[in-house]
Design a protein around this motif. Structure first.
Motif, PDB file in Angstrom:
ATOM      1  N   GLY A  91      23.449 -45.030 102.850  1.00  0.00           N
ATOM      2  CA  GLY A  91      22.999 -46.317 103.366  1.00  0.00           C
ATOM      3  C   GLY A  91      22.881 -47.399 102.311  1.00  0.00           C
ATOM      4  N   HIS A  92      22.806 -47.030 101.051  1.00  0.00           N
ATOM      5  CA  HIS A  92      22.609 -48.001  99.980  1.00  0.00           C
ATOM      6  C   HIS A  92      23.684 -47.930  98.897  1.00  0.00           C
ATOM      7  N   ILE A  93      24.765 -47.174  99.145  1.00  0.00           N
ATOM      8  CA  ILE A  93      25.792 -46.966  98.120  1.00  0.00           C
ATOM      9  C   ILE A  93      27.176 -47.131  98.744  1.00  0.00           C
ATOM     10  N   THR A 127      19.827 -41.709  93.764  1.00  0.00           N
ATOM     11  CA  THR A 127      20.011 -42.996  93.110  1.00  0.00           C
ATOM     12  C   THR A 127      21.502 -43.254  92.893  1.00  0.00           C
ATOM     13  N   VAL A 128      21.818 -44.481  92.566  1.00  0.00           N
ATOM     14  CA  VAL A 128      23.219 -44.833  92.323  1.00  0.00           C
ATOM     15  C   VAL A 128      23.750 -44.084  91.104  1.00  0.00           C
ATOM     16  N   GLY A 159      25.599 -49.936  94.320  1.00  0.00           N
ATOM     17  CA  GLY A 159      24.514 -49.709  95.266  1.00  0.00           C
ATOM     18  C   GLY A 159      23.229 -50.349  94.793  1.00  0.00           C
ATOM     19  N   VAL A 160      22.192 -50.102  95.563  1.00  0.00           N
ATOM     20  CA  VAL A 160      20.863 -50.667  95.285  1.00  0.00           C
ATOM     21  C   VAL A 160      19.864 -49.522  95.228  1.00  0.00           C
ATOM     22  N   ASP A 161      19.176 -49.418  94.116  1.00  0.00           N
ATOM     23  CA  ASP A 161      18.099 -48.441  93.982  1.00  0.00           C
ATOM     24  C   ASP A 161      16.815 -49.092  94.483  1.00  0.00           C
ATOM     25  N   THR A 162      16.283 -48.530  95.556  1.00  0.00           N
ATOM     26  CA  THR A 162      15.065 -49.088  96.134  1.00  0.00           C
ATOM     27  C   THR A 162      13.856 -48.757  95.264  1.00  0.00           C
ATOM     28  N   SER A 163      12.882 -49.622  95.308  1.00  0.00           N
ATOM     29  CA  SER A 163      11.662 -49.425  94.541  1.00  0.00           C
ATOM     30  C   SER A 163      10.652 -48.635  95.365  1.00  0.00           C
ATOM     31  N   PHE A 164       9.733 -47.957  94.649  1.00  0.00           N
ATOM     32  CA  PHE A 164       8.676 -47.233  95.355  1.00  0.00           C
ATOM     33  C   PHE A 164       7.717 -48.202  96.041  1.00  0.00           C
TER      34      PHE A 164
END
Length: 217
Positions: A91-93, A127-128, A159-164
């Motif tokens: 979904g993010h890559i 993660t990416v 992609g985007v690595d989402t933050s906690f």
């Protein structure tokens, strides 16, 4: 009249003609030693320490359609000639390939399965950088597996690595992986047959962006 000397001379002349005719039919055969072929197996190094099959894979990747990508603080710009080279891995890559289309599809399917396994085992999205390392690991594995051949495609993973913290924005990351298994993170990258000119244009855009940001500060 003595015919014996004359008969002997005729026989000698005839034998000489036969011998000359036999020698004229002989062909000189030049034999040269066949040089050993160091590109028939992926596990064989050439005398100067090169893996020629890996170089062939890089050459095939460089003949593909041009792919260019550049990241900013908030988004990533990607330029491709065909949507067939763009694959959603998670979904993010996204995965963008340049080179052999079939190898790119296989890499996309492999990375999708790896992302699903990671979600099942770890309970979170990879993660990416983890996905980029998996792609590079598969490419490197094929460079030391007997009976296999390297991929003929270059992989661009963005992609985007989402933050906690849900209130913080994600981090845009860009990686490039070569057929030999080399992976690196970059602000901009290019691959394909016009990669050199794309690199020059991206470099100019990047330094213009950096200089403008310095002027604003």
């Amino acid at each position: 009249m003595h015919w014996a000397p004359l008969l002997s001379l005729c026989l000698l002349f005839e034998c000489c003609n036969i011998s000359l005719a036999a020698h004229s039919r002989r062909r000189t055969v030049f034999r040269r030693e066949v040089e050993p072929k160091y590109d028939r197996a992926i596990t064989t190094f050439s005398p100067d320490g090169r893996l020629l099959q890996v170089e062939y894979g890089m050459r095939a990747a460089s003949r593909g359609d041009t792919v260019a990508a550049m990241t900013t603080d908030k988004f990533c710009c990607v330029a491709v000639s065909s949507s067939d080279k763009v694959h959603r891995i998670d979904g993010h890559i996204l995965l963008i390939t340049s080179g052999l289309v079939g190898d790119g599809r296989f890499m996309a399917a492999y990375l999708r399965n790896a992302c699903q396994r990671h979600r099942l085992s770890c309970g979170e999205a990879p993660t990416v950088q983890e996905v980029a390392n998996i792609a590079a690991g598969l490419q490197h594995e094929l460079t030391r597996t007997a009976g296999a051949r390297p991929f003929g495609c270059t992989c661009v993973i963005v992609g985007v690595d989402t933050s906690f913290d849900d209130h913080l924005p994600g981090v845009v990351r860009l990686f490039q992986s070569e057929p030999g298994g080399i992976v690196e993170e970059c602000h901009y990258c290019a691959a394909g047959k016009n990669a050199a000119s794309a690199w020059a244009a991206l470099e100019q855009l990047f330094f213009d962006k950096v200089s403008n940001s310095d002027d604003d500060t």
